[in-house]
Design a protein around this motif. Structure first.
Motif, PDB file in Angstrom:
ATOM      1  N   UNK B  29      35.346   9.568 -33.749  1.00  0.00           N
ATOM      2  CA  UNK B  29      35.487  10.897 -33.158  1.00  0.00           C
ATOM      3  C   UNK B  29      36.155  10.754 -31.793  1.00  0.00           C
ATOM      4  N   UNK B  30      37.009  11.666 -31.405  1.00  0.00           N
ATOM      5  CA  UNK B  30      37.675  11.564 -30.074  1.00  0.00           C
ATOM      6  C   UNK B  30      36.648  11.652 -28.955  1.00  0.00           C
ATOM      7  N   UNK B  31      36.913  10.837 -27.852  1.00  0.00           N
ATOM      8  CA  UNK B  31      35.935  10.876 -26.736  1.00  0.00           C
ATOM      9  C   UNK B  31      35.917  12.245 -26.073  1.00  0.00           C
ATOM     10  N   UNK B  32      34.774  12.658 -25.757  1.00  0.00           N
ATOM     11  CA  UNK B  32      34.600  13.949 -25.082  1.00  0.00           C
ATOM     12  C   UNK B  32      34.476  13.718 -23.573  1.00  0.00           C
ATOM     13  N   UNK B  33      35.260  14.490 -22.730  1.00  0.00           N
ATOM     14  CA  UNK B  33      35.193  14.333 -21.272  1.00  0.00           C
ATOM     15  C   UNK B  33      33.943  15.003 -20.755  1.00  0.00           C
ATOM     16  N   UNK B  34      33.359  14.297 -19.880  1.00  0.00           N
ATOM     17  CA  UNK B  34      32.177  14.884 -19.234  1.00  0.00           C
ATOM     18  C   UNK B  34      32.302  14.688 -17.733  1.00  0.00           C
ATOM     19  N   UNK B  35      31.945  15.649 -16.956  1.00  0.00           N
ATOM     20  CA  UNK B  35      32.062  15.492 -15.493  1.00  0.00           C
ATOM     21  C   UNK B  35      31.158  14.377 -15.016  1.00  0.00           C
ATOM     22  N   UNK B  36      31.712  13.626 -13.986  1.00  0.00           N
ATOM     23  CA  UNK B  36      30.879  12.510 -13.489  1.00  0.00           C
ATOM     24  C   UNK B  36      29.622  13.061 -12.825  1.00  0.00           C
ATOM     25  N   UNK B  37      28.670  12.329 -13.015  1.00  0.00           N
ATOM     26  CA  UNK B  37      27.383  12.728 -12.445  1.00  0.00           C
ATOM     27  C   UNK B  37      27.164  11.944 -11.155  1.00  0.00           C
ATOM     28  N   UNK B  38      27.035  12.660 -10.072  1.00  0.00           N
ATOM     29  CA  UNK B  38      26.834  11.997  -8.771  1.00  0.00           C
ATOM     30  C   UNK B  38      25.488  11.310  -8.764  1.00  0.00           C
ATOM     31  N   UNK B  39      25.495  10.081  -8.206  1.00  0.00           N
ATOM     32  CA  UNK B  39      24.192   9.409  -8.138  1.00  0.00           C
ATOM     33  C   UNK B  39      23.294  10.132  -7.151  1.00  0.00           C
ATOM     34  N   UNK B  40      22.140  10.127  -7.487  1.00  0.00           N
ATOM     35  CA  UNK B  40      21.181  10.790  -6.613  1.00  0.00           C
ATOM     36  C   UNK B  40      20.825   9.871  -5.453  1.00  0.00           C
ATOM     37  N   UNK B  41      21.200  10.252  -4.148  1.00  0.00           N
ATOM     38  CA  UNK B  41      20.855   9.363  -3.031  1.00  0.00           C
ATOM     39  C   UNK B  41      19.363   9.368  -2.781  1.00  0.00           C
ATOM     40  N   UNK B  42      19.036   8.289  -2.093  1.00  0.00           N
ATOM     41  CA  UNK B  42      17.618   8.146  -1.806  1.00  0.00           C
ATOM     42  C   UNK B  42      17.221   8.936  -0.570  1.00  0.00           C
ATOM     43  N   UNK B  43      18.210   9.591   0.080  1.00  0.00           N
ATOM     44  CA  UNK B  43      17.902  10.352   1.290  1.00  0.00           C
ATOM     45  C   UNK B  43      18.481  11.743   1.145  1.00  0.00           C
ATOM     46  N   UNK B  44      18.060  12.571   2.061  1.00  0.00           N
ATOM     47  CA  UNK B  44      18.518  13.955   2.015  1.00  0.00           C
ATOM     48  C   UNK B  44      19.927  14.057   2.606  1.00  0.00           C
TER      49      UNK B  44
END
Lengths: 198, 250
Positions: B29-44
């Motif tokens: 099946x053709x690859x489906x694009x997905x938006x990159x998911x930002x890593x969740x920082x350990x700080x605010x």
């Protein structure tokens, strides 16, 4: 809306405004101090004969011009040439003996072989001047060799060149060096020329 | 149960290969694009609205601080340059002094001033030379120490610091005389000075490395003991004095 403090508002002004303000302020101060007044074009002051001129390490008083055909035993380089002479009183005002000060030029005299004097003689006994000493004014004759067919002027304009006590850029030490504009005389004096040809 | 041929039975886990089941066959099946998911920082994380100090006057204070630092740096430089010796002071000559009759030793030669006299008129080679001041004649003995040397600088110095070079109006053979080691030479040197300073003079000798300058050169200095009455007497006496020519001496 609450107004911001004055310091904050001043601090927020562009730096260019500060520069323009400083420039306007400098111009204003300069104007008040006379810096914007018109300045006369630089010229060479004319002094009267027998007036002493401060040339830096020496004080020069031009007395008279003279044309002579014979100064034996001093001989010109070319047979038949004569001598154009300017007699002046030189007093060293510097602290040390000066090597043959030759601050005089006669740019409008025709027929001279060189721009600088060919000989500098002490009027007292006709000896060549190697040094003049501080505080001992001497009557000195500046000699230029002149072609025999050159006209003898009635008067001569003598330029007095100056030196300034300043730092030598090569050595870093202070010494007497020609003025920045070495061709600009400190003064010009017009004296009569005596025709003493035989 | 035994196998024919005496082979041991296969292990229980073994089974003969089975055909690939159709149900699990891979389907492309053709690859489906997905938006990159930002890593969740350990700080605010909060947005930065300005890098400057938000306090009122902070920017002005910074500028004033820079200006003050500049002024302090300039003042320190001016202070340093003011109290740092200039070239003329840093490279002043090394003076070694003595008195009349004493030998003054310099690196290359020695000096011994023997006497001093004066005159109103000097005579040499049949010619008389008068002066607007007074002639001072210094008799000196010079000796090379290690190698041939010429002493090219001879001058008088008055109390105000004015220097008067040995006169060029007469032949001064001792100036520049090629001194050989072990062969001392003595002679008279003539100077012209104003009458007003003649009673307070010192004679200087040097072998300058630069013409007309004594920067870092060794200089021998000997004060001359001349009185006012001597000066007046010399000036009043019109008898010509002849400077003594250099001669080898002991």
């Amino acid at each position: 809306m609450a107004s911001r403090p004055l310091a904050a508002r001043v601090a927020a002004l562009p730096l260019r405004w500060f520069g323009i303000g400083a420039g306007v302020l400098a111009l204003g101060v300069s104007g008040f101090a006379g810096g914007l007044n018109p300045v006369a074009a630089p010229g060479t002051p004319q002094v009267q004969p027998s007036a002493a001129v401060d040339a830096g390490p020496v004080k020069v008083t031009v007395l008279v011009g003279r044309v002579v055909s014979d100064l034996s035993p001093i001989k010109p380089d070319e047979d038949g040439d004569r001598w154009f002479m300017v007699i002046a009183t030189i007093e060293v005002t510097a602290n040390d003996s000066r090597v043959t000060p030759d601050p005089l030029r006669v740019p409008h005299v025709a027929g001279l072989l060189h721009k600088k004097p060919d000989r500098v003689l002490l009027s007292r006994d006709g000896t060549d001047v190697d040094y003049l000493n501080p505080g001992m004014p001497e009557r000195v004759a500046y000699l230029w060799e002149q072609r025999p067919d050159a006209p003898v002027p009635a008067t001569v304009e003598v330029d007095i060149l100056g030196e300034t006590y300043r730092t030598n850029s090569l050595t870093g030490g202070k010494e007497w060096l020609p003025d920045d504009d070495a061709d600009q005389p400190r003064a010009t004096v017009q004296v009569p020329v005596q025709d003493k040809r035989t | 149960m035994s196998q024919p041929g005496g082979w041991p039975p296969p292990p229980q886990a073994w089974a003969p290969p089975q055909p690939w089941p159709q149900a699990v066959a891979p389907q492309w099946a053709p690859p489906q694009w997905a938006p990159p998911v930002a890593p969740q920082p350990a700080y605010e994380q909060r947005p930065i609205r300005s890098h400057r100090d938000p306090r009122p006057g902070g920017r002005l204070g910074h500028r004033l601080g820079v200006a003050v630092l500049l002024v302090v740096a300039l003042a320190a430089g001016a202070l340093l340059s003011r109290y740092t010796p200039d070239v003329d002071s840093a490279q002043r000559p090394f003076i070694r002094t003595g008195h009349i009759g004493q030998t003054v030793t310099l690196p290359d030669f020695t000096i011994r001033v023997r006497s001093v006299r004066g005159a109103a008129v000097l005579s040499q080679s049949g010619a008389n030379h008068d002066t607007g001041g007074v002639w001072i004649l210094v008799t000196v003995r010079l000796a090379a120490l290690h190698e041939p040397v010429s002493v090219g600088y001879m001058a008088l110095r008055d109390a105000a610091g004015h220097t008067y070079r040995a006169s060029g109006r007469v032949n001064q053979l001792l100036i520049g005389w090629r001194l050989q080691p072990g062969v001392p030479v003595a002679g008279e040197v003539a100077f012209e000075v104003p009458v007003a300073v003649a009673a307070n003079l010192a004679v200087r000798f040097a072998r300058p490395t630069q013409e007309d300058f004594l920067r870092m050169d060794a200089v021998g200095e000997v004060p001359l003991s001349i009185s006012d009455s001597q000066v007046r007497g010399w000036k009043a006496d019109s008898t010509p004095a002849s400077p003594a020519a250099p001669a080898v001496t002991s």
